[in-house]
Design a protein around this motif. Structure first.
Motif, PDB file in Angstrom:
ATOM      1  N   PHE A 294       0.685  -1.276   0.000  1.00  0.00           N
ATOM      2  CA  PHE A 294      -0.104  -0.039   0.057  1.00  0.00           C
ATOM      3  C   PHE A 294       0.955   1.295  -0.114  1.00  0.00           C
ATOM      4  O   PHE A 294       1.924   1.276   0.352  1.00  0.00           O
ATOM      5  N   SER A 295       0.222   2.254  -0.508  1.00  0.00           N
ATOM      6  CA  SER A 295       0.675   3.399  -0.536  1.00  0.00           C
ATOM      7  C   SER A 295       0.077   4.500   0.453  1.00  0.00           C
ATOM      8  O   SER A 295      -0.996   4.391   0.347  1.00  0.00           O
ATOM      9  N   GLU A 296       0.970   5.357   1.036  1.00  0.00           N
ATOM     10  CA  GLU A 296       0.062   6.413   1.875  1.00  0.00           C
ATOM     11  C   GLU A 296       0.569   7.654   1.617  1.00  0.00           C
ATOM     12  O   GLU A 296       1.975   7.860   1.711  1.00  0.00           O
ATOM     13  N   SER A 297       0.023   8.527   1.770  1.00  0.00           N
ATOM     14  CA  SER A 297       0.570  10.109   1.585  1.00  0.00           C
ATOM     15  C   SER A 297       0.062  10.736   2.887  1.00  0.00           C
ATOM     16  O   SER A 297      -1.051  10.468   3.610  1.00  0.00           O
ATOM     17  N   CYS A 298       1.194  11.647   3.527  1.00  0.00           N
ATOM     18  CA  CYS A 298       1.024  12.520   4.646  1.00  0.00           C
ATOM     19  C   CYS A 298       1.012  13.943   4.358  1.00  0.00           C
ATOM     20  O   CYS A 298       2.098  14.147   3.630  1.00  0.00           O
ATOM     21  N   GLU A 299       0.435  14.804   5.131  1.00  0.00           N
ATOM     22  CA  GLU A 299       0.823  16.144   5.073  1.00  0.00           C
ATOM     23  C   GLU A 299       0.897  16.697   6.243  1.00  0.00           C
ATOM     24  O   GLU A 299      -0.197  16.598   7.402  1.00  0.00           O
ATOM     25  N   TYR A 300       1.948  17.419   6.870  1.00  0.00           N
ATOM     26  CA  TYR A 300       2.169  18.316   8.082  1.00  0.00           C
ATOM     27  C   TYR A 300       1.069  19.487   7.886  1.00  0.00           C
ATOM     28  O   TYR A 300       1.038  20.043   6.892  1.00  0.00           O
ATOM     29  N   ALA A 301       0.917  20.071   8.944  1.00  0.00           N
ATOM     30  CA  ALA A 301       0.231  21.290   9.094  1.00  0.00           C
ATOM     31  C   ALA A 301       0.828  22.480   8.360  1.00  0.00           C
ATOM     32  O   ALA A 301       0.090  23.275   7.668  1.00  0.00           O
ATOM     33  N   ASP A 302       2.170  22.542   8.361  1.00  0.00           N
ATOM     34  CA  ASP A 302       2.944  23.605   7.572  1.00  0.00           C
ATOM     35  C   ASP A 302       3.109  23.272   6.235  1.00  0.00           C
ATOM     36  O   ASP A 302       3.905  23.851   5.381  1.00  0.00           O
ATOM     37  N   GLY A 303       2.354  22.120   5.481  1.00  0.00           N
ATOM     38  CA  GLY A 303       2.396  21.769   4.357  1.00  0.00           C
ATOM     39  C   GLY A 303       3.724  20.885   3.917  1.00  0.00           C
ATOM     40  O   GLY A 303       3.650  20.482   2.655  1.00  0.00           O
ATOM     41  N   VAL A 304       4.545  20.396   4.510  1.00  0.00           N
ATOM     42  CA  VAL A 304       5.365  19.340   4.422  1.00  0.00           C
ATOM     43  C   VAL A 304       4.445  18.115   3.988  1.00  0.00           C
ATOM     44  O   VAL A 304       3.890  17.631   4.939  1.00  0.00           O
ATOM     45  N   ARG A 305       5.169  17.499   3.037  1.00  0.00           N
ATOM     46  CA  ARG A 305       4.521  16.209   2.474  1.00  0.00           C
ATOM     47  C   ARG A 305       5.396  14.984   2.585  1.00  0.00           C
ATOM     48  O   ARG A 305       6.538  15.090   2.678  1.00  0.00           O
ATOM     49  N   VAL A 306       4.820  13.860   3.139  1.00  0.00           N
ATOM     50  CA  VAL A 306       5.349  12.679   3.165  1.00  0.00           C
ATOM     51  C   VAL A 306       4.765  11.391   2.364  1.00  0.00           C
ATOM     52  O   VAL A 306       3.655  11.565   2.351  1.00  0.00           O
ATOM     53  N   LEU A 307       5.515  10.562   1.822  1.00  0.00           N
ATOM     54  CA  LEU A 307       5.023   9.309   0.911  1.00  0.00           C
ATOM     55  C   LEU A 307       5.768   8.376   1.204  1.00  0.00           C
ATOM     56  O   LEU A 307       6.941   8.202   1.520  1.00  0.00           O
ATOM     57  N   SER A 308       4.797   7.389   1.624  1.00  0.00           N
ATOM     58  CA  SER A 308       5.499   6.087   2.105  1.00  0.00           C
ATOM     59  C   SER A 308       4.949   4.696   1.108  1.00  0.00           C
ATOM     60  O   SER A 308       3.666   4.813   0.962  1.00  0.00           O
ATOM     61  N   ASP A 309       5.641   3.980   0.971  1.00  0.00           N
ATOM     62  CA  ASP A 309       4.994   2.758   0.423  1.00  0.00           C
ATOM     63  C   ASP A 309       5.437   1.289   1.144  1.00  0.00           C
ATOM     64  O   ASP A 309       6.460   1.549   1.720  1.00  0.00           O
ATOM     65  N   SER A 310       4.633   0.610   1.417  1.00  0.00           N
ATOM     66  CA  SER A 310       4.822  -0.499   2.295  1.00  0.00           C
ATOM     67  C   SER A 310       4.576  -2.040   1.683  1.00  0.00           C
ATOM     68  O   SER A 310       3.541  -1.912   1.086  1.00  0.00           O
ATOM     69  N   MET A 311       5.471  -2.759   1.800  1.00  0.00           N
ATOM     70  CA  MET A 311       5.093  -4.135   1.536  1.00  0.00           C
ATOM     71  C   MET A 311       5.046  -5.024   2.733  1.00  0.00           C
ATOM     72  O   MET A 311       5.752  -4.947   3.701  1.00  0.00           O
ATOM     73  N   ILE A 312       4.055  -5.974   2.756  1.00  0.00           N
ATOM     74  CA  ILE A 312       3.569  -6.665   4.084  1.00  0.00           C
ATOM     75  C   ILE A 312       3.491  -8.243   3.814  1.00  0.00           C
ATOM     76  O   ILE A 312       3.043  -8.406   2.683  1.00  0.00           O
ATOM     77  N   LYS A 313       3.951  -8.679   4.669  1.00  0.00           N
ATOM     78  CA  LYS A 313       3.617 -10.325   4.749  1.00  0.00           C
ATOM     79  C   LYS A 313       2.525 -10.386   5.616  1.00  0.00           C
ATOM     80  O   LYS A 313       2.691  -9.848   6.876  1.00  0.00           O
TER      81      LYS A 313
ATOM     82  N   VAL B 225       2.659  -9.563   9.684  1.00  0.00           N
ATOM     83  CA  VAL B 225       3.823 -10.128  10.377  1.00  0.00           C
ATOM     84  C   VAL B 225       4.846  -9.505  10.237  1.00  0.00           C
ATOM     85  O   VAL B 225       5.920  -9.635  10.955  1.00  0.00           O
ATOM     86  N   GLU B 226       5.217  -9.109   8.927  1.00  0.00           N
ATOM     87  CA  GLU B 226       6.510  -8.369   8.441  1.00  0.00           C
ATOM     88  C   GLU B 226       5.945  -7.272   7.556  1.00  0.00           C
ATOM     89  O   GLU B 226       4.988  -7.215   6.810  1.00  0.00           O
ATOM     90  N   GLN B 227       6.586  -5.964   7.748  1.00  0.00           N
ATOM     91  CA  GLN B 227       6.371  -4.745   6.865  1.00  0.00           C
ATOM     92  C   GLN B 227       7.548  -4.073   6.806  1.00  0.00           C
ATOM     93  O   GLN B 227       8.514  -4.043   7.649  1.00  0.00           O
ATOM     94  N   THR B 228       7.743  -3.558   5.578  1.00  0.00           N
ATOM     95  CA  THR B 228       8.910  -2.716   5.152  1.00  0.00           C
ATOM     96  C   THR B 228       8.457  -1.695   4.657  1.00  0.00           C
ATOM     97  O   THR B 228       7.639  -1.642   3.695  1.00  0.00           O
ATOM     98  N   ILE B 229       8.693  -0.330   5.385  1.00  0.00           N
ATOM     99  CA  ILE B 229       8.352   0.964   4.878  1.00  0.00           C
ATOM    100  C   ILE B 229       9.419   1.750   4.140  1.00  0.00           C
ATOM    101  O   ILE B 229      10.568   1.562   4.687  1.00  0.00           O
ATOM    102  N   ILE B 230       9.073   2.217   3.275  1.00  0.00           N
ATOM    103  CA  ILE B 230       9.973   2.938   2.339  1.00  0.00           C
ATOM    104  C   ILE B 230       9.440   4.585   2.363  1.00  0.00           C
ATOM    105  O   ILE B 230       8.352   4.567   1.677  1.00  0.00           O
ATOM    106  N   GLN B 231      10.112   5.316   3.004  1.00  0.00           N
ATOM    107  CA  GLN B 231       9.396   6.757   2.933  1.00  0.00           C
ATOM    108  C   GLN B 231      10.394   7.795   2.554  1.00  0.00           C
ATOM    109  O   GLN B 231      11.651   7.893   2.614  1.00  0.00           O
ATOM    110  N   ALA B 232       9.844   8.929   2.141  1.00  0.00           N
ATOM    111  CA  ALA B 232      10.519  10.152   1.646  1.00  0.00           C
ATOM    112  C   ALA B 232       9.496  11.320   1.983  1.00  0.00           C
ATOM    113  O   ALA B 232       8.440  11.160   1.983  1.00  0.00           O
ATOM    114  N   TRP B 233      10.337  12.458   2.522  1.00  0.00           N
ATOM    115  CA  TRP B 233       9.613  13.670   2.662  1.00  0.00           C
ATOM    116  C   TRP B 233      10.172  14.716   2.111  1.00  0.00           C
ATOM    117  O   TRP B 233      11.293  14.972   1.592  1.00  0.00           O
TER     118      TRP B 233
END
Length: 121
Positions: A85-104, A111-119
């Motif tokens: 899954f992909s998740e997008s986030c936004e802080y109140a000051d406008g900074v954005r974060v995007l993360s992608d997760s692979m899960i088992k 039981v297992e999750q790897t998150i790769i994120q950038a902001w």
């Protein structure tokens, strides 16, 4: 001829958990022995942040959901005992974060999750 029982990952709960205001719903999707790895600018692939068990994952989620930000589940794909899954986030000051997760999954729980994120920096 019988059919094999198949556990189903609850993507509606995932959406409610990610987009909610508290981490409890999201935490309910993790197995007690889950492992979560985070890769980003600070915790690079050779030295990811690794959390073991629901208690450590709960601490991270408590920190994340204490911040003034919104979270949106963008996409989710489930196939058997794997999901992404992909998740997008936004802080109140406008900074954005995007993360992608692979899960088992096991019995419908993460039981297992790897998150790769950038902001934004």
């Amino acid at each position: 001829m019988g059919t094999a029982a198949r556990s189903v990952f609850d993507t509606d709960t995932l959406r409610r958990g990610i987009e909610g205001q508290t981490p409890q719903t999201l935490l309910s999707l993790y197995a007690d022995d889950a492992e979560l790895r985070v890769v980003d600018h600070h915790t690079q692939p050779s030295h990811p942040k690794v959390l073991h068990g629901r208690d450590e994952i709960a601490e991270m989620l408590d920190d994340v959901y204490s911040r003034d930000m919104t979270h949106t589940l963008e996409e989710c794909v489930v196939q058997g005992d794997r999901a992404a899954f992909s998740e997008s986030c936004e802080y109140a000051d406008g900074v954005r974060v995007l993360s992608d997760s692979m899960i088992k999954l096991r019995d419908g729980k993460i039981v297992e999750q790897t998150i790769i994120q950038a902001w934004d920096e």
